[in-house]
Design a protein around this motif. Structure first.
Motif, short mmCIF file in Angstrom:
data_model
loop_
_atom_site.label_atom_id
_atom_site.label_comp_id
_atom_site.label_asym_id
_atom_site.label_seq_id
_atom_site.Cartn_x
_atom_site.Cartn_y
_atom_site.Cartn_z
N ARG A 57 2.01 -3.92 2.87
CA ARG A 57 2.94 -2.71 2.71
C ARG A 57 3.14 -1.99 4.12
O ARG A 57 4.39 -1.61 4.46
CB ARG A 57 2.24 -1.57 1.67
CG ARG A 57 2.42 -2.18 0.33
CD ARG A 57 2.03 -1.35 -0.92
NE ARG A 57 2.08 -1.73 -2.13
CZ ARG A 57 2.01 -1.18 -3.09
NH1 ARG A 57 1.74 0.25 -2.89
NH2 ARG A 57 2.20 -1.56 -4.45
N SER A 60 5.59 -3.91 6.24
CA SER A 60 6.86 -3.85 5.88
C SER A 60 7.75 -2.78 6.07
O SER A 60 8.85 -2.81 6.22
CB SER A 60 7.03 -4.44 4.30
OG SER A 60 6.80 -5.89 4.27
N ILE A 135 6.95 -7.70 0.97
CA ILE A 135 5.52 -7.23 0.84
C ILE A 135 4.92 -8.26 -0.26
O ILE A 135 5.60 -8.54 -1.49
CB ILE A 135 5.66 -6.06 0.28
CG1 ILE A 135 6.50 -4.88 1.17
CG2 ILE A 135 4.19 -5.43 0.03
CD1 ILE A 135 6.48 -3.65 0.71
#
Length: 149
Positions: A57, A60, A135
């Motif tokens: 996460r 990204s 992700i």
């Protein structure tokens, strides 16, 4: 933003003339066999085939983005794939200037939510949808249609 399954794609044909062309291309093509790259489908509609390992996460959202001239139709081919999302109206921290050439604007803001697409599911992301994708853990293959507004 719209999230749905490919089996329901025809519900969205009336939203933009090129939506029907995009989804018909998916139905008429061996999408699992597509190689990474860009395919010009028709005037105002192109396809980007992307595959690779998913990112964290944190990694990204460094690419938390939106577009001014295009709508994205992002379709999961092999996943799952998680997306970050926030409405553009709530983003207050730009990350550089808008690139007209690439039609992208980045933000430092934190997402409001995350959602996951499974295989044969899609998200339609409008210019007001700030998003980050790719992700996940493992290999991800997806289609991204760029639909000119």
């Amino acid at each position: 933003m719209i999230i749905d399954s490919l089996q329901n794609a025809s519900k969205y044909f009336g939203l933009h003339p090129n939506f029907q062309k995009a989804f018909e291309y998916v139905n008429q093509t061996d999408i699992a066999g597509l190689e990474a790259g860009v395919i010009e489908i028709s005037e105002g509609l192109k396809l980007i085939v992307i595959h690779g390992d998913g990112n964290s996460r944190e990694e990204s959202i460094k690419g938390f983005e939106c577009h001014d001239k295009n709508i994205d139709i992002q379709i999961s081919i092999q996943g799952p794939e998680t997306f970050a999302w926030k409405p553009r109206e709530k983003c207050i921290s730009p990350n550089g200037d808008y690139s007209d050439e690439r039609d992208v604007r980045f933000f430092h803001d934190k997402p409001d939510m995350f959602f996951e697409l499974q295989e044969k599911q899609f998200a339609i992301l409008y210019p007001e949808d700030v998003h980050a994708a790719m992700i996940g853990e493992g290999f991800i293959k997806k289609l991204v249609f760029k639909v000119k507004i």
